[in-house]
Design an enzyme around this catalytic site. Structure first.
Site, mmCIF file in Angstrom:
data_model
loop_
_atom_site.group_PDB
_atom_site.id
_atom_site.type_symbol
_atom_site.label_atom_id
_atom_site.label_comp_id
_atom_site.label_asym_id
_atom_site.label_seq_id
_atom_site.Cartn_x
_atom_site.Cartn_y
_atom_site.Cartn_z
ATOM 1 N N THR A 1 69.551 17.959 60.519
ATOM 2 C CA THR A 1 69.215 16.714 61.214
ATOM 3 C C THR A 1 69.468 16.820 62.718
ATOM 4 O OG1 THR A 1 71.382 15.809 60.609
ATOM 5 C CG2 THR A 1 69.533 15.206 59.213
ATOM 6 N N HIS B 1 64.068 26.047 47.387
ATOM 7 C CA HIS B 1 62.867 25.210 47.367
ATOM 8 C C HIS B 1 61.713 25.819 48.156
ATOM 9 C CE1 HIS B 1 65.749 21.626 46.448
ATOM 10 N NE2 HIS B 1 65.499 22.374 45.391
#
Length: 252
Positions: A21, A116
């Site tokens: 982030t 992922h």
């Protein structure tokens, strides 16, 4: 691996969206997360919908084209992981992220397990041919709303694991082995709500690892942890890893 860990602990780091982030990439499940702000966005990364709805694919390609993720740069937390690895401490990264920032920061690719997949490549859903995401996005910018595979004409998708797809079993098997072998297991920036990735934290604790969770929000595994850190990741993780590095050098 056992010879490496005689004096120096094997440090496994499970990283989630929260570590990125500070690089300008929003998380998914936090208070300002993508899924909370736009529940419809999940459709864009759900395999069955993506494969059967051309409009969803067009929207997905526009989302990728407009995303800041591929232009993001590593932050201090990514750099701290590399610093620890370069100090001689055995480090393995298991990441739920698809941004590739651990490798861009300098972590050797062979020491990063991308559970992922990666957003930096595309793959054909028919022939499995892979190519760079940048090339596909150039085609989108040139007017191809839903670029097809150049090899076979099949549907292209990001080389990420979409909702409804299984993780790569080889990557998952290796991640399990790392979790079970770890002396220190740090879960950072992850809600530990997505399985099977989240179960790696419990698995590490069961096999005797010191479990440390660095995350702004509570997780289902906090009670198992030896230490829970709620401080901002950008400062907390570098301080933690520098401390581990000093401890390893002192005992090595």
């Amino acid at each position: 691996m056992s010879s490496e860990t005689t004096h120096r602990p094997l440090v496994a780091i499970l990283s989630g969206a929260g570590i990125s982030t500070d690089s300008g990439i929003p998380d998914y499940r936090g208070p300002q997360g993508l899924w909370r702000r736009d529940p419809e966005a999940e459709k864009l990364v759900t395999y069955d919908i993506y494969m059967t709805d051309p409009e969803i694919r067009r929207r997905s390609w526009q989302m990728r084209r407009d995303s800041e993720a591929l232009r993001a740069r590593p932050n201090g937390a990514h750099e701290a992981v590399v610093r620890l690895e370069r100090s001689g401490v055995p480090v393995r990264v298991i990441t739920q992220n698809v941004d590739g920032l651990h490798q861009i920061a300098g972590m050797p690719a062979r020491k990063v397990l991308e559970l992922h997949g990666t957003a930096r490549a595309v793959e054909c859903t028919h022939c499995q041919a892979r190519s760079g995401m940048a090339e596909a996005l150039e085609r989108v910018a040139a007017g191809e709303a839903d670029p097809a595979c150049r090899e076979c004409g099949g549907i292209l998708k990001s080389a990420t694991v979409m909702f409804g797809e299984n993780l790569d079993p080889e990557v998952l098997t290796e991640a399990v082995a790392v979790a079970q072998a770890a002396d220190i297991f740090i879960a950072v920036g992850t809600s530990l709500q997505v399985q099977p990735a989240a179960s790696l934290a419990g698995m590490a604790a069961e096999h005797g690892a010191r479990l440390i969770i660095v995350n702004a929000e509570p997780t289902p595994y906090d009670e198992l942890a030896d230490e829970v850190v709620r401080e901002p990741i950008g400062t907390a993780l570098p301080a933690l890893l520098d401390q581990i590095g000093k401890g390893a050098r002192a005992t090595g």
